[in-house]
Design a protein around this motif. Sequence first.
Motif, PDB file in Angstrom:
ATOM      1  N   ASP A   2       2.620   8.144  29.634  1.00 31.39           N
ATOM      2  CA  ASP A   2       1.089   8.227  30.181  1.00 31.39           C
ATOM      3  C   ASP A   2       0.455   6.858  29.648  1.00 31.39           C
ATOM      4  OD1 ASP A   2      -1.163   9.638  28.019  1.00 31.39           O
ATOM      5  OD2 ASP A   2      -1.714   8.803  30.073  1.00 31.39           O
ATOM      6  N   GLN A   5      -1.346   6.489  26.378  1.00 31.28           N
ATOM      7  CA  GLN A   5      -0.461   6.386  25.330  1.00 31.28           C
ATOM      8  C   GLN A   5       0.178   5.038  25.176  1.00 31.28           C
ATOM      9  OE1 GLN A   5       0.183   8.735  22.934  1.00 31.28           O
ATOM     10  NE2 GLN A   5       1.127   6.896  21.825  1.00 31.28           N
ATOM     11  N   GLN A  53     -10.093   9.734  35.117  1.00 32.66           N
ATOM     12  CA  GLN A  53      -9.492   9.217  33.822  1.00 32.66           C
ATOM     13  C   GLN A  53      -9.981   7.728  33.870  1.00 32.66           C
ATOM     14  OE1 GLN A  53      -5.271   9.026  33.475  1.00 32.66           O
ATOM     15  NE2 GLN A  53      -5.169  11.397  33.811  1.00 32.66           N
TER      16      GLN A  53
END
Length: 348
Positions: A2, A5, A53
Amino acid sequence: MDLLQEIENYIQEAKDLSVSSPEEVEQFRVRFLGKKGIIPALFGRFREVPPEQKREVGQSINTLKNLVQERVTELKSALRSTSSGHSYPDLTLPGDPWLTGSRHPISTVRNEIISIFSRIGFTVSEGPEIEDDQHVFSKLNFPPDHPARDMQDTFFIEKESAADSRNDVLLRTHTSSVQVRVMEKQQPPIRTISPGRVFRNEAISARAHCIFHQIEGLYIDTDVSFAQLKQTLFYFAREFFGPKVNTRFRPSFFPFTEPSAEMDVTCQICGGKGCNVCKYTGWLEILGCGMVDPNVLEYNGIDNEKYTGFAFGMGIERIAMLKYQVNDLRLYFENDLRFLEQFATDLW
Ligand code: DAH
């Protein structure tokens, strides 16, 4: 993995980074901020991030970017302060010099003159710089109104003495006063030299100063002769100026010697050929001398039927000027290190 991350890992990496050289900081900067670096790449991938996002990822990339920039500045300055501190001394720098002092040229010349005379049995004696009329003039045969008292412009400390209205506390104008001090205390044989400071009320120039140094010599015994005086001073001149020096004596006058003379040596600048220092005579005057006047012996309690003596006096600055070819007297009093350093080899 991701994206968020991934960015978080980079943030951690930037935080943990430690470096030991400027090159490593540069590598780090290029890796993250360079054109093909991680951060431009992340901004490139930002387009593919789903709209919901975008806000969070955008903030994360900016946090990383700011952090990397801060760390670059911080690491650079940390390295700079360690390299100027004690951890990394530059061993190629020249060492700190040892600053050693040196004897003042006047002391060197004085010591040399003392050593020359002590080799032929002269002791060293000293007297006070603050003197009185008796020791500087009267007991040296200067009559009260003798013009020789005017020859020396004296610094008087007390304007008038209660005793006889004549000035009685003064700075000695010559070291001949020590002759009187020695004779007061000691009977012949006397063979002594007296170095010291003297004072005259003169305007300061290249050739005159109100404070300077003299060395006085005194020899009293039975049968002391003018020939011994000449030979003693000839010995001194050769020891001090070297074996090639010539001397000559000219008649002169001093109240305390009879007969009196002045001694000249071969001009040290031109070697006797004639130059402007010796005024084209080839000779330079270095001292006054003579046979101690019988009156002086009598005034100082020495039997002038039994004893005779000779005396001489010279200026140390004058002799130092000839030796070192320094033509301005004031240099000896200014304590300018650029002048004094040139005498450093004469330390001992
Ligand atoms: N006192 C003299 C001066 O200051 C120097 C001098 C000359 C000293 C002759 C002497 C001497 O002892 O005999 O100029």
